[in-house]
Scaffold this motif. Structure first.
Motif, PDB file in Angstrom:
ATOM      1  N   ALA A   2      16.189 -20.372 -16.277  1.00  0.00           N
ATOM      2  CA  ALA A   2      17.331 -19.489 -16.053  1.00  0.00           C
ATOM      3  C   ALA A   2      16.986 -18.048 -16.408  1.00  0.00           C
ATOM      4  CB  ALA A   2      18.517 -19.952 -16.887  1.00  0.00           C
ATOM      5  N   MET A  16      19.914 -19.575 -11.895  1.00  0.00           N
ATOM      6  CA  MET A  16      19.985 -20.892 -12.517  1.00  0.00           C
ATOM      7  C   MET A  16      19.666 -21.941 -11.461  1.00  0.00           C
ATOM      8  SD  MET A  16      23.522 -20.348 -14.692  1.00  0.00           S
ATOM      9  CE  MET A  16      23.673 -22.085 -15.101  1.00  0.00           C
ATOM     10  N   ASP A  17      18.844 -22.929 -11.818  1.00  0.00           N
ATOM     11  CA  ASP A  17      18.494 -23.946 -10.841  1.00  0.00           C
ATOM     12  C   ASP A  17      19.613 -24.976 -10.697  1.00  0.00           C
ATOM     13  OD1 ASP A  17      18.269 -25.875 -12.904  1.00  0.00           O
ATOM     14  OD2 ASP A  17      16.121 -25.514 -13.130  1.00  0.00           O
ATOM     15  N   GLU A  20      20.615 -26.876 -13.956  1.00  0.00           N
ATOM     16  CA  GLU A  20      21.320 -26.038 -14.937  1.00  0.00           C
ATOM     17  C   GLU A  20      22.760 -25.804 -14.501  1.00  0.00           C
ATOM     18  OE1 GLU A  20      17.404 -23.497 -16.465  1.00  0.00           O
ATOM     19  OE2 GLU A  20      18.520 -22.878 -14.691  1.00  0.00           O
ATOM     20  N   ARG A  21      22.946 -25.512 -13.226  1.00  0.00           N
ATOM     21  CA  ARG A  21      24.311 -25.294 -12.732  1.00  0.00           C
ATOM     22  C   ARG A  21      25.123 -26.581 -12.799  1.00  0.00           C
ATOM     23  NH1 ARG A  21      21.483 -23.009  -8.550  1.00  0.00           N
ATOM     24  NH2 ARG A  21      22.390 -24.467  -7.039  1.00  0.00           N
ATOM     25  N   ASP A 134      19.665 -20.399  -5.871  1.00  0.00           N
ATOM     26  CA  ASP A 134      19.662 -20.351  -7.341  1.00  0.00           C
ATOM     27  C   ASP A 134      20.344 -19.109  -7.908  1.00  0.00           C
ATOM     28  OD1 ASP A 134      18.398 -22.768  -7.447  1.00  0.00           O
ATOM     29  OD2 ASP A 134      16.410 -21.972  -7.900  1.00  0.00           O
ATOM     30  N   LEU A 198      24.205 -17.961 -22.261  1.00  0.00           N
ATOM     31  CA  LEU A 198      24.772 -17.622 -20.960  1.00  0.00           C
ATOM     32  C   LEU A 198      26.009 -16.749 -21.125  1.00  0.00           C
ATOM     33  CD1 LEU A 198      24.267 -18.289 -17.947  1.00  0.00           C
ATOM     34  CD2 LEU A 198      25.885 -20.186 -18.207  1.00  0.00           C
TER      35      LEU A 198
END
Length: 212
Positions: A2, A16-17, A20-21, A134, A198
């Motif tokens: 991220a 964010m990949d 992660e999302r 992403d 985040l």
């Protein structure tokens, strides 16, 4: 990996990949279920955070820690049986000295607050699901909603992890270091730390500070 939020015109963008999302969106959906007002049909989760904090109860075995020990609260998640302590983190009492007055205050205000939190979490999920290449794009006008949603997820996770004071956080960090890297507790704390980063990243981008 991220990348922090950065301003892009009237948007704030984080890299964010998919995984992660998916983690952030999944937690938002679970908190939506927790805060859903009476008019919203809730899901079938017995405890939305059970999967990511499984085993944390074993961390609070030192009886000398007493009430300040780190671990999952003993009270059941069922709202009809006993009010979930996480709700008191999300909706603090209006009067700590008078329980009857606090209950009356809650009766008149909590449904509206639940709806606003539910809507903010839903907006966050919508933005996450709309990400392409992403890039999680948060329009500046919606950033405050997303910040509140991330705060709500962190508050619930903090309650599940037993993080109520700085001392709790320090104790949990020390205990985590003794566990196997594959232990669910290690993953739970890493998710909590990721959400903290985040949220700070989005705040910095919103006020125009360079991300760390």
């Amino acid at each position: 990996m991220a990348h922090a939020f950065a301003a892009d015109g009237e948007d704030l963008v984080a890299i964010m990949d998919d995984n992660e999302r998916a983690v952030v969106a999944g937690l938002c959906l679970q908190v939506m279920d927790l805060v859903a007002p009476a008019s919203v049909t809730k899901g079938e989760h017995a405890d939305p955070f059970e999967a990511i904090v499984a085993g944390l109860g074993d961390l609070a075995t030192d009886t000398e820690q007493g009430a300040a020990g780190v671990g999952v609260p003993d009270r059941a998640f069922g709202l009809d049986h006993d009010r979930d302590p996480a709700l008191d983190r999300l909706f603090p009492t209006g009067n700590r000295e008078d329980e009857q007055e606090a209950a009356e205050f809650r009766r008149f205000t909590e449904q509206g607050l639940r709806q606003r939190k539910h809507d903010g979490l839903a907006a966050t999920v919508r933005l996450l699901e709309a990400a392409a290449d992403d890039r999680w794009v948060v329009p500046r006008r919606e950033a405050p909603l997303v910040l509140v949603a991330l705060t709500d997820v962190r508050l619930v996770m903090g309650e599940r992890l037993g993080l109520r004071t700085d001392e709790d956080a320090t104790r949990l960090e020390e205990l985590i270091e003794t566990l196997d890297p594959d232990d669910p507790a290690v993953f739970a704390l890493s998710v909590y730390d990721f959400l903290t980063w985040l949220q700070e990243s989005l705040t910095q981008a919103l006020v125009g500070e360079a991300p760390e």
